[in-house]
Design an enzyme around this catalytic site. Structure first.
Site, PDB file in Angstrom:
ATOM      1  N   HIS A  75       0.853  -1.193   0.000  1.00  0.00           N
ATOM      2  CA  HIS A  75       0.000   0.000   0.000  1.00  0.00           C
ATOM      3  C   HIS A  75       0.881   1.231   0.000  1.00  0.00           C
ATOM      4  O   HIS A  75       1.688   1.425   0.904  1.00  0.00           O
ATOM      5  CB  HIS A  75      -0.860   0.057   1.269  1.00  0.00           C
ATOM      6  CG  HIS A  75      -1.949  -0.952   1.282  1.00  0.00           C
ATOM      7  ND1 HIS A  75      -2.989  -0.909   2.170  1.00  0.00           N
ATOM      8  CD2 HIS A  75      -2.164  -2.026   0.507  1.00  0.00           C
ATOM      9  CE1 HIS A  75      -3.792  -1.919   1.941  1.00  0.00           C
ATOM     10  NE2 HIS A  75      -3.315  -2.617   0.951  1.00  0.00           N
ATOM     11  N   TYR A 204      -8.988   4.783   7.904  1.00  0.00           N
ATOM     12  CA  TYR A 204      -9.196   5.023   9.342  1.00  0.00           C
ATOM     13  C   TYR A 204     -10.319   6.045   9.477  1.00  0.00           C
ATOM     14  O   TYR A 204     -10.183   7.168   8.993  1.00  0.00           O
ATOM     15  CB  TYR A 204      -7.929   5.607   9.968  1.00  0.00           C
ATOM     16  CG  TYR A 204      -6.830   4.601  10.198  1.00  0.00           C
ATOM     17  CD1 TYR A 204      -5.940   4.250   9.185  1.00  0.00           C
ATOM     18  CD2 TYR A 204      -6.671   3.994  11.443  1.00  0.00           C
ATOM     19  CE1 TYR A 204      -4.933   3.320   9.401  1.00  0.00           C
ATOM     20  CE2 TYR A 204      -5.655   3.062  11.672  1.00  0.00           C
ATOM     21  CZ  TYR A 204      -4.802   2.739  10.650  1.00  0.00           C
ATOM     22  OH  TYR A 204      -3.801   1.812  10.876  1.00  0.00           O
ATOM     23  N   PRO A 296      -3.896  -1.585  18.822  1.00  0.00           N
ATOM     24  CA  PRO A 296      -3.587  -1.931  17.430  1.00  0.00           C
ATOM     25  C   PRO A 296      -3.760  -0.793  16.425  1.00  0.00           C
ATOM     26  O   PRO A 296      -3.414  -0.961  15.253  1.00  0.00           O
ATOM     27  CB  PRO A 296      -4.574  -3.071  17.118  1.00  0.00           C
ATOM     28  CG  PRO A 296      -5.656  -2.947  18.114  1.00  0.00           C
ATOM     29  CD  PRO A 296      -5.073  -2.301  19.324  1.00  0.00           C
ATOM     30  N   LYS A 300       1.543  -1.474  15.225  1.00  0.00           N
ATOM     31  CA  LYS A 300       2.966  -1.529  15.576  1.00  0.00           C
ATOM     32  C   LYS A 300       3.393  -2.818  16.287  1.00  0.00           C
ATOM     33  O   LYS A 300       4.593  -3.093  16.369  1.00  0.00           O
ATOM     34  CB  LYS A 300       3.310  -0.340  16.495  1.00  0.00           C
ATOM     35  CG  LYS A 300       3.308   0.986  15.780  1.00  0.00           C
ATOM     36  CD  LYS A 300       4.529   1.141  14.888  1.00  0.00           C
ATOM     37  CE  LYS A 300       4.442   2.286  13.928  1.00  0.00           C
ATOM     38  NZ  LYS A 300       4.326   1.910  12.527  1.00  0.00           N
ATOM     39  N   TYR A 388       4.245   5.737  10.515  1.00  0.00           N
ATOM     40  CA  TYR A 388       3.390   4.615  10.098  1.00  0.00           C
ATOM     41  C   TYR A 388       4.193   3.577   9.307  1.00  0.00           C
ATOM     42  O   TYR A 388       4.025   2.370   9.515  1.00  0.00           O
ATOM     43  CB  TYR A 388       2.215   5.139   9.265  1.00  0.00           C
ATOM     44  CG  TYR A 388       1.088   4.147   9.190  1.00  0.00           C
ATOM     45  CD1 TYR A 388       0.235   3.932  10.276  1.00  0.00           C
ATOM     46  CD2 TYR A 388       0.883   3.383   8.042  1.00  0.00           C
ATOM     47  CE1 TYR A 388      -0.779   3.003  10.217  1.00  0.00           C
ATOM     48  CE2 TYR A 388      -0.139   2.454   7.976  1.00  0.00           C
ATOM     49  CZ  TYR A 388      -0.969   2.268   9.063  1.00  0.00           C
ATOM     50  OH  TYR A 388      -1.976   1.339   9.014  1.00  0.00           O
TER      51      TYR A 388
HETATM   52  C1  LIG Z   1      -6.786  -7.609  16.625  1.00  0.00           C
HETATM   53  C2  LIG Z   1      -5.296  -7.347  16.560  1.00  0.00           C
HETATM   54  C3  LIG Z   1      -4.807  -6.653  15.474  1.00  0.00           C
HETATM   55  C4  LIG Z   1      -3.437  -6.386  15.400  1.00  0.00           C
HETATM   56  N1  LIG Z   1      -2.965  -5.705  14.326  1.00  0.00           N
HETATM   57  C5  LIG Z   1      -1.639  -5.475  14.199  1.00  0.00           C
HETATM   58  C6  LIG Z   1      -1.079  -4.864  13.006  1.00  0.00           C
HETATM   59  O1  LIG Z   1      -1.788  -4.544  12.060  1.00  0.00           O
HETATM   60  N2  LIG Z   1       0.271  -4.693  12.949  1.00  0.00           N
HETATM   61  C7  LIG Z   1       1.080  -5.072  13.986  1.00  0.00           C
HETATM   62  O2  LIG Z   1       2.293  -4.889  13.891  1.00  0.00           O
HETATM   63  N3  LIG Z   1       0.577  -5.689  15.102  1.00  0.00           N
HETATM   64  C8  LIG Z   1      -0.742  -5.906  15.241  1.00  0.00           C
HETATM   65  N4  LIG Z   1      -1.212  -6.585  16.326  1.00  0.00           N
HETATM   66  C9  LIG Z   1      -0.284  -7.015  17.397  1.00  0.00           C
HETATM   67  C10 LIG Z   1       0.445  -8.319  17.049  1.00  0.00           C
HETATM   68  O3  LIG Z   1      -0.475  -9.317  16.733  1.00  0.00           O
HETATM   69  C11 LIG Z   1       1.336  -8.740  18.232  1.00  0.00           C
HETATM   70  O4  LIG Z   1       2.095  -7.645  18.652  1.00  0.00           O
HETATM   71  C12 LIG Z   1       2.264  -9.903  17.858  1.00  0.00           C
HETATM   72  O5  LIG Z   1       1.533 -11.104  17.792  1.00  0.00           O
HETATM   73  C13 LIG Z   1       3.386 -10.064  18.880  1.00  0.00           C
HETATM   74  O6  LIG Z   1       4.145 -11.203  18.588  1.00  0.00           O
HETATM   75  P1  LIG Z   1       4.845 -12.026  19.754  1.00  0.00           P
HETATM   76  O7  LIG Z   1       5.537 -13.155  19.093  1.00  0.00           O
HETATM   77  O8  LIG Z   1       5.583 -11.096  20.617  1.00  0.00           O
HETATM   78  O9  LIG Z   1       3.644 -12.545  20.662  1.00  0.00           O
HETATM   79  P2  LIG Z   1       2.493 -13.591  20.312  1.00  0.00           P
HETATM   80  O10 LIG Z   1       2.053 -13.463  18.901  1.00  0.00           O
HETATM   81  O11 LIG Z   1       1.468 -13.434  21.377  1.00  0.00           O
HETATM   82  O12 LIG Z   1       3.201 -14.987  20.444  1.00  0.00           O
HETATM   83  C14 LIG Z   1       3.526 -15.551  21.704  1.00  0.00           C
HETATM   84  C15 LIG Z   1       3.535 -17.057  21.575  1.00  0.00           C
HETATM   85  O13 LIG Z   1       3.892 -17.616  22.835  1.00  0.00           O
HETATM   86  C16 LIG Z   1       3.028 -18.679  23.118  1.00  0.00           C
HETATM   87  N5  LIG Z   1       2.961 -18.883  24.575  1.00  0.00           N
HETATM   88  C17 LIG Z   1       2.226 -18.188  25.484  1.00  0.00           C
HETATM   89  N6  LIG Z   1       2.415 -18.694  26.709  1.00  0.00           N
HETATM   90  C18 LIG Z   1       3.304 -19.702  26.568  1.00  0.00           C
HETATM   91  C19 LIG Z   1       3.873 -20.620  27.475  1.00  0.00           C
HETATM   92  N7  LIG Z   1       3.573 -20.581  28.776  1.00  0.00           N
HETATM   93  N8  LIG Z   1       4.741 -21.540  27.012  1.00  0.00           N
HETATM   94  C20 LIG Z   1       5.064 -21.587  25.679  1.00  0.00           C
HETATM   95  N9  LIG Z   1       4.524 -20.745  24.772  1.00  0.00           N
HETATM   96  C21 LIG Z   1       3.659 -19.820  25.212  1.00  0.00           C
HETATM   97  C22 LIG Z   1       1.705 -18.260  22.504  1.00  0.00           C
HETATM   98  O14 LIG Z   1       0.836 -19.362  22.281  1.00  0.00           O
HETATM   99  C23 LIG Z   1       2.170 -17.601  21.218  1.00  0.00           C
HETATM  100  O15 LIG Z   1       2.277 -18.528  20.163  1.00  0.00           O
HETATM  101  C24 LIG Z   1      -2.573  -6.851  16.440  1.00  0.00           C
HETATM  102  C25 LIG Z   1      -3.078  -7.566  17.525  1.00  0.00           C
HETATM  103  C26 LIG Z   1      -4.424  -7.815  17.586  1.00  0.00           C
HETATM  104  C27 LIG Z   1      -4.930  -8.599  18.771  1.00  0.00           C
END
Ligand SMILES: Cc1cc2nc3c(=O)[nH]c(=O)nc-3n(C[C@H](O)[C@H](O)[C@H](O)COP(=O)(O)OP(=O)(O)OC[C@H]3O[C@@H](n4cnc5c(N)ncnc54)[C@H](O)[C@@H]3O)c2cc1C
Length: 405
Positions: A75, A204, A296, A300, A388
């Site tokens: 985009h 938005y 969200p 970020k 952004y």
């Molecule tokens: C509706 C929504 C829209 C979003 N939109 C955006 C966007 O457009 N752009 C953007 O950048 N971000 C967005 N985000 C945020 C983004 O999804 C998260 O910041 C991202 O998933 C973070 O990644 P992570 O690997 O840190 O954590 P997570 O994706 O939460 O991964 C953590 C992993 O650890 C595992 N886990 C948890 N507890 C344990 C345990 N005890 N033992 C072993 N494993 C465990 C979980 O199952 C998971 O697989 C959005 C979030 C939501 C909810």
């Protein structure tokens, strides 16, 4: 009990854990990833979709960008809509060529799991009773049960990539972390619909009834959100009521509106800003949502997870190749510089576009003036655009053995 020896033990196979595992692999550093959910659950979880330019470049430089190149939707701009008018913000023009790419988090996770499996390095799904220990020692451990067998991963470092509800952050002793937190008096009701996106870019919307966001996942699938009270139950919303509300908030004076289609997924997400500092305790390093959450609105979260991992991979590479610890020691401060700027941006986007329940007529007019200024001033639009598409990375690609984009 089975004992597994590795260099870096990674808790969590979300974007942060999988990206770190692959970056370490590319640098010849061994890791074990332990995930408590099933592979299908991790892949099917519908979450982020907007990737900063730097995240796109990182995935490509790591050799895991094939799906992104084939299916990602680049985009060049976005729209800000208020008082019935859509205003275009040209990201590419304002940032000297940078853009965002829409590619579902579930696709990224699928690509990264495939890449991990191809390396032959261990990735345990459905691990039970995961715990971490010895964080202040030189040989921390991850303990878990898998297929009825107790396992202990003995490692040099643990990367806590287990998201906001994981076990790593709570394993840090009381009194070590300082937590900064803000909750918002609203959440997002989000849907995935089988409807071709009616616009090529995100919209938005600030509406008198509250915020709404038009986005997409593919040329066939629209992703839409609108603001609801934080405790709202999705059961209160029939599909018909959801479409009525979406169309009421998003339809503009020129009759632009989203296409309506079958809703295939829906849910309510709370909004929170959260930072726990420092992002390190002893040999445990927190990365991604385990250390910080943004609402969200600014898209970020996943992008911050990717930038944390880049900083951590550089530090671990420097430790293993040259025995240096200064980048490990600087990990938290380096990450937090970017984290706080993303927090500020996400808070600002959220506060400007959402209707607060106690909003006064003055507050509302001020928000409209904010948006009017934003969409009529090149300086204001440039500020939005550069944040952004993503501020420059804190560390170079070359420092983790990758080619610069
Ligand atoms: C509706 C929504 C829209 C979003 N939109 C955006 C966007 O457009 N752009 C953007 O950048 N971000 C967005 N985000 C945020 C983004 O999804 C998260 O910041 C991202 O998933 C973070 O990644 P992570 O690997 O840190 O954590 P997570 O994706 O939460 O991964 C953590 C992993 O650890 C595992 N886990 C948890 N507890 C344990 C345990 N005890 N033992 C072993 N494993 C465990 C979980 O199952 C998971 O697989 C959005 C979030 C939501 C909810």
């Amino acid at each position: 009990m089975s004992v597994i020896r590795t260099q870096v033990g990674i808790v969590g196979a979300g974007p942060a854990g999988l990206l770190l595992g692959h970056l370490l692999h590319l640098n010849g550093i061994d890791s074990v990833i332990v995930e408590n959910r099933s592979r299908d659950y991790v892949i099917d979880r519908v979450r982020a979709g907007v990737l900063e330019q730097g995240t796109v470049d990182l995935l490509k430089a790591m050799g895991v960008g094939d799906g992104l190149e084939r299916k990602g939707l680049r985009h060049d701009g976005l729209y800000v809509s208020f008082q019935g008018e859509r205003h275009h913000v040209n990201l590419v023009e304002l940032t000297g060529g940078k853009a965002i790419t829409v590619y579902g988090q579930n696709e990224i996770v699928r690509d990264l799991i495939d890449a991990r499996i191809a390396t032959g390095r261990p990735l345990y799904f459905e691990a039970e009773g995961v715990s971490v220990g010895g964080l202040e020692s030189a040989e921390p451990t991850i303990a878990f049960q898998h297929d009825g067998t107790a396992h202990e991963v003995q490692c040099d470092f643990i990367a806590g990539c287990d998201g906001f509800h994981g076990i790593c952050r709570p394993s840090i002793p009381d009194g070590v972390l300082t937590v900064y937190e803000r909750t918002y008096p609203f959440g997002w009701l989000g849907i995935l619909a089988e409807a071709a996106p009616s616009c090529d870019e995100l919209v938005y919307t600030c509406h008198a009834r509250g915020f709404a966001l038009f986005s997409m996942r593919s040329p066939q699938v629209t992703r839409l959100y609108f603001q609801v009270p934080p405790e709202e139950s999705i059961d209160n919303w029939s599909d018909e009521a959801i479409w009525n509300e979406m169309l009421t908030r998003m339809t503009t004076h020129d009759r632009w509106k989203p296409n309506v289609g079958r809703i295939v997924q829906k849910g309510v997400t709370p909004m929170r800003s959260f930072v726990a500092t420092p992002m390190r305790h002893g040999r445990l390093f927190l990365a991604g949502d385990a250390a910080h959450i943004v609402p969200p609105t600014g898209a970020k979260g996943l992008n911050l997870a990717a930038s944390d991992v880049l900083v951590l991979a550089r530090a671990l590479k420097s430790f293993y190749e040259r025995g240096r610890t200064e980048w490990l020691d600087g990990y938290s401060d380096t990450c937090l510089r970017r984290v706080w700027k993303a927090q500020r941006f996400s808070w600002w986007m959220t506060s400007t576009l959402h209707r607060f329940p106690d909003e006064t007529p003055f507050d509302h007019q001020r928000r409209i003036a904010d948006l009017d200024y934003l969409t009529s001033s090149r300086a204001a639009m440039t500020s939005l655009a550069e944040q952004y598409v993503g501020l420059p990375a804190e560390v170079s690609f070359e420092s983790v053995g990758l080619s610069a984009p």
